[in-house]
Design an enzyme around this catalytic site. Structure first.
Site, mmCIF file in Angstrom:
data_model
loop_
_atom_site.group_PDB
_atom_site.id
_atom_site.type_symbol
_atom_site.label_atom_id
_atom_site.label_comp_id
_atom_site.label_asym_id
_atom_site.label_seq_id
_atom_site.Cartn_x
_atom_site.Cartn_y
_atom_site.Cartn_z
ATOM 1 N N GLU A 7 59.079 17.664 66.966
ATOM 2 C CA GLU A 7 59.036 17.137 68.273
ATOM 3 C C GLU A 7 59.810 16.567 69.147
ATOM 4 O O GLU A 7 60.162 16.457 69.546
ATOM 5 C CB GLU A 7 57.811 15.923 67.652
ATOM 6 C CG GLU A 7 56.727 16.588 67.507
ATOM 7 C CD GLU A 7 55.374 15.782 67.928
ATOM 8 O OE1 GLU A 7 55.609 14.696 67.152
ATOM 9 O OE2 GLU A 7 54.484 16.422 67.335
ATOM 10 N N ASP B 44 44.011 20.920 67.851
ATOM 11 C CA ASP B 44 45.038 20.357 67.250
ATOM 12 C C ASP B 44 45.839 19.141 67.635
ATOM 13 O O ASP B 44 44.834 18.518 68.456
ATOM 14 C CB ASP B 44 46.350 21.076 67.231
ATOM 15 C CG ASP B 44 47.600 20.042 66.839
ATOM 16 O OD1 ASP B 44 47.538 20.793 65.846
ATOM 17 O OD2 ASP B 44 48.376 20.571 67.271
ATOM 18 N N SER B 45 46.186 18.575 66.757
ATOM 19 C CA SER B 45 46.018 17.323 66.693
ATOM 20 C C SER B 45 47.154 17.066 67.514
ATOM 21 O O SER B 45 47.005 15.655 68.359
ATOM 22 C CB SER B 45 46.768 17.043 65.492
ATOM 23 O OG SER B 45 47.880 17.012 64.455
ATOM 24 N N HIS C 159 53.407 23.157 63.350
ATOM 25 C CA HIS C 159 55.105 22.858 63.217
ATOM 26 C C HIS C 159 55.924 23.572 63.033
ATOM 27 O O HIS C 159 57.061 24.537 63.283
ATOM 28 C CB HIS C 159 55.604 21.021 63.885
ATOM 29 C CG HIS C 159 54.836 20.318 64.338
ATOM 30 N ND1 HIS C 159 53.735 20.379 64.544
ATOM 31 C CD2 HIS C 159 55.413 19.343 65.103
ATOM 32 C CE1 HIS C 159 53.340 19.171 65.321
ATOM 33 N NE2 HIS C 159 54.221 18.998 66.074
ATOM 34 N N CYS D 142 45.013 23.682 64.029
ATOM 35 C CA CYS D 142 46.251 22.247 62.979
ATOM 36 C C CYS D 142 45.725 22.836 61.244
ATOM 37 O O CYS D 142 44.106 22.648 60.979
ATOM 38 C CB CYS D 142 45.460 20.894 63.510
ATOM 39 S SG CYS D 142 45.771 19.336 62.151
ATOM 40 N N CYS E 104 51.652 24.688 58.300
ATOM 41 C CA CYS E 104 51.908 23.351 59.208
ATOM 42 C C CYS E 104 52.123 23.817 60.512
ATOM 43 O O CYS E 104 52.748 24.923 60.854
ATOM 44 C CB CYS E 104 52.944 22.170 58.777
ATOM 45 S SG CYS E 104 53.022 21.033 60.403
HETATM 46 N N1 DGL Z 1 49.288 19.717 63.601
HETATM 47 C C1 DGL Z 1 49.298 18.775 62.164
HETATM 48 C C2 DGL Z 1 49.247 20.095 61.592
HETATM 49 O O1 DGL Z 1 49.072 21.696 61.189
HETATM 50 C C3 DGL Z 1 50.811 18.433 62.432
HETATM 51 C C4 DGL Z 1 50.580 17.012 63.141
HETATM 52 C C5 DGL Z 1 49.795 16.338 62.265
HETATM 53 O O2 DGL Z 1 50.142 15.260 61.544
HETATM 54 O O3 DGL Z 1 49.078 16.264 63.218
HETATM 55 O O4 DGL Z 1 49.081 20.027 59.937
#
Ligand code: DGL
Length: 269
Positions: free
Chosen positions: A154, A6-7, A188, A69, A186
């Site tokens: 976050e 993930d990012s 989150h 992600c 997403c």
């Molecule tokens: N992990 C990213 C997603 O699921 C969200 C956070 C980001 O923008 O890096 O799209």
């Protein structure tokens, strides 16, 4: 081992479901916290970062990698699969979260009106429109970028009146479209699941991303014994971040819902 990328920390919501539903395998989690968020970055940047992450996880022995992600799945997965994987690791696999969620969306919809929320990059890619369209023609798909939601989660602002107000303002546009199914695209959004469900009301089914991705992974492993047989067992989970390991551990435990014993710092690229 199964790699989960993930990012940042968000993909731990997906990792949490894997550890719960498929606990027998070994896992490596990589969060590119130093370069997060990906959601507002360009196609080439997201591709390059994702390729570096995938390469790192393969070098550490992963046989299969899940891009938890949504942004990386939307913008980089196909290019990684078609242009890089075939020439570098033809015997290994990289999967994303978009197709599992699109499949679940098609299974869930009653009237063919599906909403998708995600980062700007995910929504602008129109990947959900494409994948949903491949699965069933005639669907009405409404994408909506919600760039404020990631930072609110976050910052731990879930449940606060300000967050619910922003959520309501975003979701109003999808309610007006009379969607019957919502894909939270997403990492989150599982934190906002209850609030999203309440706002959307009982006529709209809100999918649960981590549960769906975990179920689809189980199914994939079942259908691909040639990959499944190569994945190490033992239930071990290791965590890597490109930024501060202490911070990753502190916030990551909230996303993962359990203690993280050790986090290792790595650099990519
Ligand atoms: N992990 C990213 C997603 O699921 C969200 C956070 C980001 O923008 O890096 O799209």
């Amino acid at each position: 081992m199964i790699g989960v990328f993930d990012s940042g920390m968000g993909g731990l919501t997906v990792m949490r479901a894997f550890l719960r539903d498929l606990p027998g395998y070994g896992y490596l989690y990589l969060g590119d916290n130093a370069r997060t968020p990906y959601g507002n970055k360009s196609l080439d940047t997201i591709y390059e970062y994702t390729r570096q992450a995938v390469s790192f996880l393969f070098d550490r022995g992963c046989i299969l990698i899940i891009l938890a992600c949504n942004t990386a799945s939307a913008k980089a997965l196909r290019r990684v699969q078609q242009h890089w994987l075939a020439s570098h690791h033809p015997d290994r696999r990289v999967l994303g979260v978009v197709i599992p969620l699109a499949e679940a969306g098609v299974e869930a919809t009653r009237f063919g009106r599906i909403g998708v929320i995600g980062t700007r990059a995910t929504i602008e890619s129109k990947v959900y429109e494409q994948e949903l369209g491949k699965l069933r023609s005639g669907l009405k798909v409404f994408g909506l970028a919600c760039p404020l939601l990631v930072p609110l989660v976050e910052e731990g602002w879930v449940g606060k009146p300000e967050t619910n107000m922003i959520l309501k303002k975003y979701l109003r546009r999808l309610k007006e479209r009379k969607i019957d199914t919502l894909i939270p695209g997403c990492t989150h959004y599982p934190f906002l699941q209850k609030d999203i469900e309440r706002i959307m009301g009982k006529n709209c089914r809100v999918l649960n991303g981590p549960d769906i991705v975990s179920e689809k992974l189980r199914d994939y492993l079942h259908r691909h014994p040639e990959i499944e047989g190569k994945i190490s067992r033992g239930g071990e989970a290791r965590f890597f971040t490109t930024d501060d390991p202490g911070r990753f551990k502190l916030f990551g435990e909230r996303f993962l819902g359990q203690r993280i014993a050790r986090v290792e710092k790595v650099s990519l690229g």
